[in-house]
Design a protein around this motif. Structure first.
Motif, PDB file in Angstrom:
ATOM      1  N   ILE A 126       0.837  -1.210   0.000  1.00  0.00           N
ATOM      2  CA  ILE A 126       0.000   0.000   0.000  1.00  0.00           C
ATOM      3  C   ILE A 126       0.867   1.253   0.000  1.00  0.00           C
ATOM      4  O   ILE A 126       0.587   2.230  -0.711  1.00  0.00           O
ATOM      5  N   LYS A 127       1.945   1.208   0.788  1.00  0.00           N
ATOM      6  CA  LYS A 127       2.856   2.350   0.863  1.00  0.00           C
ATOM      7  C   LYS A 127       3.502   2.620  -0.490  1.00  0.00           C
ATOM      8  O   LYS A 127       3.596   3.775  -0.944  1.00  0.00           O
ATOM      9  N   LYS A 128       3.937   1.553  -1.163  1.00  0.00           N
ATOM     10  CA  LYS A 128       4.559   1.704  -2.480  1.00  0.00           C
ATOM     11  C   LYS A 128       3.563   2.228  -3.507  1.00  0.00           C
ATOM     12  O   LYS A 128       3.903   3.049  -4.366  1.00  0.00           O
ATOM     13  N   GLU A 129       2.316   1.739  -3.418  1.00  0.00           N
ATOM     14  CA  GLU A 129       1.275   2.203  -4.344  1.00  0.00           C
ATOM     15  C   GLU A 129       0.997   3.691  -4.149  1.00  0.00           C
ATOM     16  O   GLU A 129       0.815   4.435  -5.124  1.00  0.00           O
ATOM     17  N   LYS A 130       0.965   4.133  -2.888  1.00  0.00           N
ATOM     18  CA  LYS A 130       0.744   5.551  -2.601  1.00  0.00           C
ATOM     19  C   LYS A 130       1.884   6.402  -3.145  1.00  0.00           C
ATOM     20  O   LYS A 130       1.669   7.476  -3.712  1.00  0.00           O
ATOM     21  N   GLU A 131       3.119   5.918  -2.951  1.00  0.00           N
ATOM     22  CA  GLU A 131       4.282   6.657  -3.446  1.00  0.00           C
ATOM     23  C   GLU A 131       4.266   6.731  -4.972  1.00  0.00           C
ATOM     24  O   GLU A 131       4.595   7.770  -5.564  1.00  0.00           O
ATOM     25  N   LEU A 132       3.875   5.616  -5.603  1.00  0.00           N
ATOM     26  CA  LEU A 132       3.805   5.581  -7.063  1.00  0.00           C
ATOM     27  C   LEU A 132       2.733   6.535  -7.578  1.00  0.00           C
ATOM     28  O   LEU A 132       2.957   7.289  -8.544  1.00  0.00           O
ATOM     29  N   ASN A 133       1.564   6.536  -6.926  1.00  0.00           N
ATOM     30  CA  ASN A 133       0.477   7.448  -7.326  1.00  0.00           C
ATOM     31  C   ASN A 133       0.882   8.905  -7.138  1.00  0.00           C
ATOM     32  O   ASN A 133       0.512   9.780  -7.930  1.00  0.00           O
ATOM     33  N   LYS A 134       1.643   9.148  -6.074  1.00  0.00           N
ATOM     34  CA  LYS A 134       2.113  10.505  -5.801  1.00  0.00           C
ATOM     35  C   LYS A 134       3.058  10.978  -6.902  1.00  0.00           C
ATOM     36  O   LYS A 134       2.983  12.126  -7.372  1.00  0.00           O
ATOM     37  N   MET A 135       3.960  10.075  -7.328  1.00  0.00           N
ATOM     38  CA  MET A 135       4.899  10.399  -8.399  1.00  0.00           C
ATOM     39  C   MET A 135       4.161  10.644  -9.712  1.00  0.00           C
ATOM     40  O   MET A 135       4.498  11.559 -10.482  1.00  0.00           O
TER      41      MET A 135
END
Length: 335
Positions: free
Chosen positions: A318-327
């Protein structure tokens, strides 16, 4: 993919002497390589081959089996007579460090030769903090989601002295041990405390119950005693004990090839009373290999660990998905 079941192993009387060997080489240089001093060297170091060839390289045999078959979440019970060291602070702790380096959760009971093992609470706590192992006393049982393990060293009583096997005739010989009523009452009281504590903890959740003793709870034929009756009233799944040697001398005879052959002659080595299985796990009798006591197919502990690991991975995803969406959002704003 099927998960590996959690396993409980046991052994007793491993009689480690790494510290005594180190001390002897410092104090008596050359004794270990001098044929005329061999007997003296064996006595000084408490080398178990002094009592028979069945002890030759026993630590190497045990280590090879242990390291190959035990996982980190498995339990290994050592039913007393762990180390010949008298004082780990003065003589060293190589024996305990050797056990510490082996895989698994280690549960150690005191034996009659474990002079280093003091039962006072502060000493036990210090040992557990230093070595990361569990040291059983009547007031310090081991408990996790799958199993509760408790017990006490027990002492030699007149009803549980097994006749030693003569090394020449291979015939059991009577052994007279003076009966100590005071000591018996003291040990019975300790066993009462251990059973009471285990009973209270089992009220909260059902677990596999194991009693660990060093001395046997009955004679070589498995005849009922005050100790075995008390244990059976508690109704544990297993009672593990050690202390008994000389039986491996029978392996020199044609009719004794395995431990089962010895059990056929001495029922006290492995018998069931009610729902409790009593097992002798002395290292030499068991050919210096850990005895598999039970496999736990649906381990609550392993399942909890598995759930915790899944939860951790889910959080990371979930953390990686959030970071990816943020990018992606940043890139979109730039464009």
């Amino acid at each position: 993919m099927e998960s590996t079941p959690r396993r409980i192993f046991a052994i007793g009387d491993i009689h480690l002497n790494f510290d005594l060997v180190t001390k002897a080489k410092e104090k008596y240089p050359g004794f270990d390589s001098n044929p005329s001093k061999k007997i003296d060297y064996l006595k000084i170091t408490k080398d178990m081959t002094f009592w028979g060839d069945e002890w030759k390289n026993h630590t190497e045999v045990l280590q090879q089996f242990w390291d190959k078959n035990v996982n980190d979440k498995d339990i290994v019970i050592i039913a007393g007579d762990v180390s010949w060291t008298k004082n780990i602070k003065k003589e060293g702790d190589k024996d305990l460090l050797w056990i510490q380096q082996r895989p698994g959760i280690k549960i150690i009971c005191k034996g009659n030769h474990d002079y280093w093992f003091k039962s006072r609470t502060s000493f036990v706590k210090e040992l557990e903090e230093k070595y990361g192992m569990h040291f059983l006393t009547a007031e310090n049982e081991y408990c996790d989601d799958d199993v509760i393990i408790g017990g006490t060293a027990l002492c030699d009583f007149n009803f549980n002295v097994w006749p030693p096997i003569n090394p020449q005739t291979f015939i059991p010989e009577p052994l007279i041990v003076p009966f100590d009523e005071g000591k018996q009452k003291e040990e019975l009281a300790k066993l009462d405390v251990a059973i009471k504590r285990m009973t209270e903890r089992c009220k909260r959740a059902e677990r596999l119950k194991i009693i660990v003793l060093h001395h046997p709870p009955f004679n070589e034929n498995g005849d009922d005693s005050e100790i075995s009756k008390k244990i059976c009233e508690f109704n544990p799944n297993f009672c593990i004990f050690g202390h008994i040697h000389t039986l491996p001398r029978l392996y020199h005879l044609e009719e004794y090839k395995t431990f089962d052959d010895i059990v056929n002659r001495f029922n006290g080595c492995h018998c069931c009373k009610g729902n409790t299985c009593f097992q002798l796990v002395s290292s030499d009798v068991r050919n210096h290999q850990l005895v598999l006591i039970r496999e736990i197919e649906n381990s609550k502990l392993l399942n909890q660990t598995s759930r915790a690991e899944k939860k951790r991975k889910r959080k990371e995803r979930i953390k990686k998905e959030k970071e990816l969406n943020k990018m992606k959002q940043i890139d979109k704003n730039i464009l």
